[in-house]
Motif scaffolding. Structure first.
Motif, mmCIF file in Angstrom:
data_model
loop_
_atom_site.group_PDB
_atom_site.id
_atom_site.type_symbol
_atom_site.label_atom_id
_atom_site.label_comp_id
_atom_site.label_asym_id
_atom_site.label_seq_id
_atom_site.Cartn_x
_atom_site.Cartn_y
_atom_site.Cartn_z
ATOM 1 N N LYS A 95 -13.548 -58.462 -36.826
ATOM 2 C CA LYS A 95 -13.073 -58.639 -35.448
ATOM 3 C C LYS A 95 -11.743 -57.922 -35.218
ATOM 4 C CE LYS A 95 -15.502 -62.891 -34.489
ATOM 5 N NZ LYS A 95 -15.456 -64.259 -34.024
ATOM 6 N N ASN A 96 -10.996 -57.684 -36.298
ATOM 7 C CA ASN A 96 -9.732 -56.957 -36.187
ATOM 8 C C ASN A 96 -9.929 -55.504 -35.768
ATOM 9 O OD1 ASN A 96 -8.024 -59.104 -37.073
ATOM 10 N ND2 ASN A 96 -8.747 -58.738 -39.155
ATOM 11 N N PHE A 97 -11.154 -55.002 -35.869
ATOM 12 C CA PHE A 97 -11.410 -53.594 -35.597
ATOM 13 C C PHE A 97 -12.217 -53.361 -34.318
ATOM 14 C CE2 PHE A 97 -10.942 -54.234 -40.155
ATOM 15 C CZ PHE A 97 -9.820 -53.445 -40.375
ATOM 16 N N VAL A 98 -12.380 -54.387 -33.520
ATOM 17 C CA VAL A 98 -13.118 -54.256 -32.257
ATOM 18 C C VAL A 98 -12.424 -53.225 -31.378
ATOM 19 C CG1 VAL A 98 -13.688 -55.468 -30.112
ATOM 20 C CG2 VAL A 98 -14.148 -56.548 -32.323
ATOM 21 N N GLY A 99 -13.218 -52.311 -30.839
ATOM 22 C CA GLY A 99 -12.700 -51.263 -29.963
ATOM 23 C C GLY A 99 -12.267 -50.012 -30.700
ATOM 24 N N LYS A 100 -12.236 -50.062 -32.015
ATOM 25 C CA LYS A 100 -11.811 -48.905 -32.797
ATOM 26 C C LYS A 100 -13.016 -48.059 -33.201
ATOM 27 C CE LYS A 100 -7.629 -51.076 -34.383
ATOM 28 N NZ LYS A 100 -6.783 -51.442 -35.485
ATOM 29 N N VAL A 101 -12.782 -46.754 -33.345
ATOM 30 C CA VAL A 101 -13.830 -45.824 -33.771
ATOM 31 C C VAL A 101 -13.878 -45.844 -35.295
ATOM 32 C CG1 VAL A 101 -14.591 -43.419 -33.787
ATOM 33 C CG2 VAL A 101 -13.532 -44.377 -31.724
ATOM 34 N N GLY A 102 -15.051 -46.141 -35.839
ATOM 35 C CA GLY A 102 -15.203 -46.245 -37.281
ATOM 36 C C GLY A 102 -16.049 -45.161 -37.909
ATOM 37 N N HIS A 103 -16.752 -44.386 -37.086
ATOM 38 C CA HIS A 103 -17.646 -43.362 -37.629
ATOM 39 C C HIS A 103 -17.754 -42.204 -36.640
ATOM 40 C CE1 HIS A 103 -21.751 -41.644 -38.407
ATOM 41 N NE2 HIS A 103 -21.270 -41.649 -39.619
ATOM 42 N N VAL A 104 -17.700 -40.989 -37.173
ATOM 43 C CA VAL A 104 -17.897 -39.788 -36.362
ATOM 44 C C VAL A 104 -18.866 -38.882 -37.111
ATOM 45 C CG1 VAL A 104 -16.825 -37.767 -35.292
ATOM 46 C CG2 VAL A 104 -15.565 -39.916 -35.388
ATOM 47 N N GLN A 105 -19.819 -38.332 -36.364
ATOM 48 C CA GLN A 105 -20.774 -37.390 -36.945
ATOM 49 C C GLN A 105 -20.767 -36.106 -36.120
ATOM 50 O OE1 GLN A 105 -25.095 -37.351 -36.076
ATOM 51 N NE2 GLN A 105 -25.342 -37.995 -38.218
ATOM 52 N N LEU A 106 -20.642 -34.973 -36.811
ATOM 53 C CA LEU A 106 -20.809 -33.655 -36.203
ATOM 54 C C LEU A 106 -22.039 -33.024 -36.827
ATOM 55 C CD1 LEU A 106 -17.178 -32.181 -36.435
ATOM 56 C CD2 LEU A 106 -18.258 -33.238 -34.438
ATOM 57 N N GLY A 107 -22.730 -32.204 -36.063
ATOM 58 C CA GLY A 107 -23.895 -31.522 -36.612
ATOM 59 C C GLY A 107 -24.175 -30.230 -35.874
ATOM 60 N N PHE A 108 -24.887 -29.333 -36.559
ATOM 61 C CA PHE A 108 -25.371 -28.137 -35.880
ATOM 62 C C PHE A 108 -26.700 -27.717 -36.503
ATOM 63 C CE2 PHE A 108 -22.825 -26.251 -39.288
ATOM 64 C CZ PHE A 108 -23.584 -25.187 -39.727
ATOM 65 N N PRO A 109 -27.594 -27.198 -35.649
ATOM 66 C CA PRO A 109 -28.901 -26.771 -36.150
ATOM 67 C C PRO A 109 -28.848 -25.317 -36.624
ATOM 68 C CG PRO A 109 -28.858 -26.595 -33.773
ATOM 69 C CD PRO A 109 -27.513 -27.140 -34.195
ATOM 70 N N CYS A 110 -29.553 -25.060 -37.707
ATOM 71 C CA CYS A 110 -29.661 -23.690 -38.190
ATOM 72 C C CYS A 110 -30.952 -23.562 -38.985
ATOM 73 C CB CYS A 110 -28.449 -23.330 -39.047
ATOM 74 S SG CYS A 110 -28.407 -21.600 -39.541
ATOM 75 N N GLN A 111 -31.847 -22.712 -38.509
ATOM 76 C CA GLN A 111 -33.122 -22.425 -39.155
ATOM 77 C C GLN A 111 -33.932 -23.690 -39.460
ATOM 78 O OE1 GLN A 111 -32.577 -19.695 -42.416
ATOM 79 N NE2 GLN A 111 -31.424 -18.266 -41.161
ATOM 80 N N GLY A 112 -33.995 -24.590 -38.495
ATOM 81 C CA GLY A 112 -34.827 -25.782 -38.612
ATOM 82 C C GLY A 112 -34.213 -26.931 -39.392
ATOM 83 N N VAL A 113 -32.973 -26.795 -39.767
ATOM 84 C CA VAL A 113 -32.287 -27.841 -40.524
ATOM 85 C C VAL A 113 -30.999 -28.207 -39.789
ATOM 86 C CG1 VAL A 113 -31.156 -28.386 -42.723
ATOM 87 C CG2 VAL A 113 -33.221 -26.989 -42.712
ATOM 88 N N MET A 114 -30.667 -29.485 -39.815
ATOM 89 C CA MET A 114 -29.391 -29.918 -39.248
ATOM 90 C C MET A 114 -28.357 -29.990 -40.360
ATOM 91 S SD MET A 114 -29.524 -30.337 -35.981
ATOM 92 C CE MET A 114 -27.995 -31.192 -35.667
ATOM 93 N N PHE A 115 -27.223 -29.379 -40.117
ATOM 94 C CA PHE A 115 -26.094 -29.470 -41.033
ATOM 95 C C PHE A 115 -25.169 -30.534 -40.461
ATOM 96 C CE2 PHE A 115 -28.043 -25.509 -41.934
ATOM 97 C CZ PHE A 115 -27.860 -25.321 -43.296
ATOM 98 N N LEU A 116 -24.752 -31.475 -41.306
ATOM 99 C CA LEU A 116 -24.014 -32.641 -40.825
ATOM 100 C C LEU A 116 -22.674 -32.831 -41.526
ATOM 101 C CD1 LEU A 116 -26.911 -35.257 -40.743
ATOM 102 C CD2 LEU A 116 -25.997 -33.950 -38.829
ATOM 103 N N TYR A 117 -21.711 -33.237 -40.736
ATOM 104 C CA TYR A 117 -20.414 -33.666 -41.252
ATOM 105 C C TYR A 117 -20.207 -35.085 -40.734
ATOM 106 C CZ TYR A 117 -15.455 -34.071 -42.198
ATOM 107 O OH TYR A 117 -14.246 -34.492 -42.672
ATOM 108 N N GLU A 118 -19.986 -36.026 -41.642
ATOM 109 C CA GLU A 118 -19.766 -37.407 -41.240
ATOM 110 C C GLU A 118 -18.504 -37.943 -41.898
ATOM 111 O OE1 GLU A 118 -23.559 -39.836 -40.467
ATOM 112 O OE2 GLU A 118 -24.022 -38.609 -42.231
#
Length: 161
Positions: free
Chosen positions: A104-127
């Motif tokens: 409950k101490n973390f309500v309203g806070k961002v805990g996870h971010v994911q970036l991604g980009f597609p290339c040749q049928g595969v998603m490359f991900l940064y989390e």
């Protein structure tokens, strides 16, 4: 997935990512890439917290014009629901239940971010995730497993009838 031990809220990081992506003339597509899709996770080094910048630059060098972006904030309702579900588990330790309440101490806070980009049928991900978010996910999985056990028992009783 890279854990951010010092940061308890990734909101500023998310804002920095948005500015960096747009500064490179790229667009953002708000969307979460699920595990079912073929993907390659970015291997970030803990001693390089700005590795996400290399990821965005690689996306641009790959010729894509956009990256996917998703972020997760903790809602009070999600924490309350998790605590309720965990209270019903007889094999759960009191420590796990206290940990769920502590979220409950973390309500309203961002805990996870994911970036991604597609290339040749595969998603490359940064989390990137905070430690508290990883704990939330772990406790949620525990509750889901218990719910699945209950559903399986109900299903087997119906089959016997």
């Amino acid at each position: 997935m890279l854990l951010v031990p010092m940061e308890q809220d990734l909101h500023n990081l998310k804002d920095d990512m948005i500015a960096f992506i747009e500064g490179h003339g790229m667009k953002r597509f708000q969307g979460y890439v699920k595990d079912e899709l073929p993907s390659v996770p970015w291997s970030a080094e803990e001693n390089q917290p700005d590795g996400w910048k290399d990821f965005v630059e690689l996306a641009k060098a790959s010729g894509v014009h956009f990256v996917t972006m998703s972020h997760t904030s903790l809602d009070a309702e999600d924490v309350d629901f998790l605590v309720e579900r965990l209270e019903d588990l007889s094999y759960l330790t009191e420590e796990d239940l206290e940990e769920a309440r502590w979220l409950k101490n973390f309500v309203g806070k961002v805990g996870h971010v994911q970036l991604g980009f597609p290339c040749q049928g595969v998603m490359f991900l940064y989390e990137v995730s905070t430690e508290w978010y990883e704990n939330f996910e772990r406790l949620e999985s525990t509750a889901d497993e218990f719910d699945g056990i209950l559903l399986d028992e109900d299903d087997s009783e119906e089959e016997e009838d």
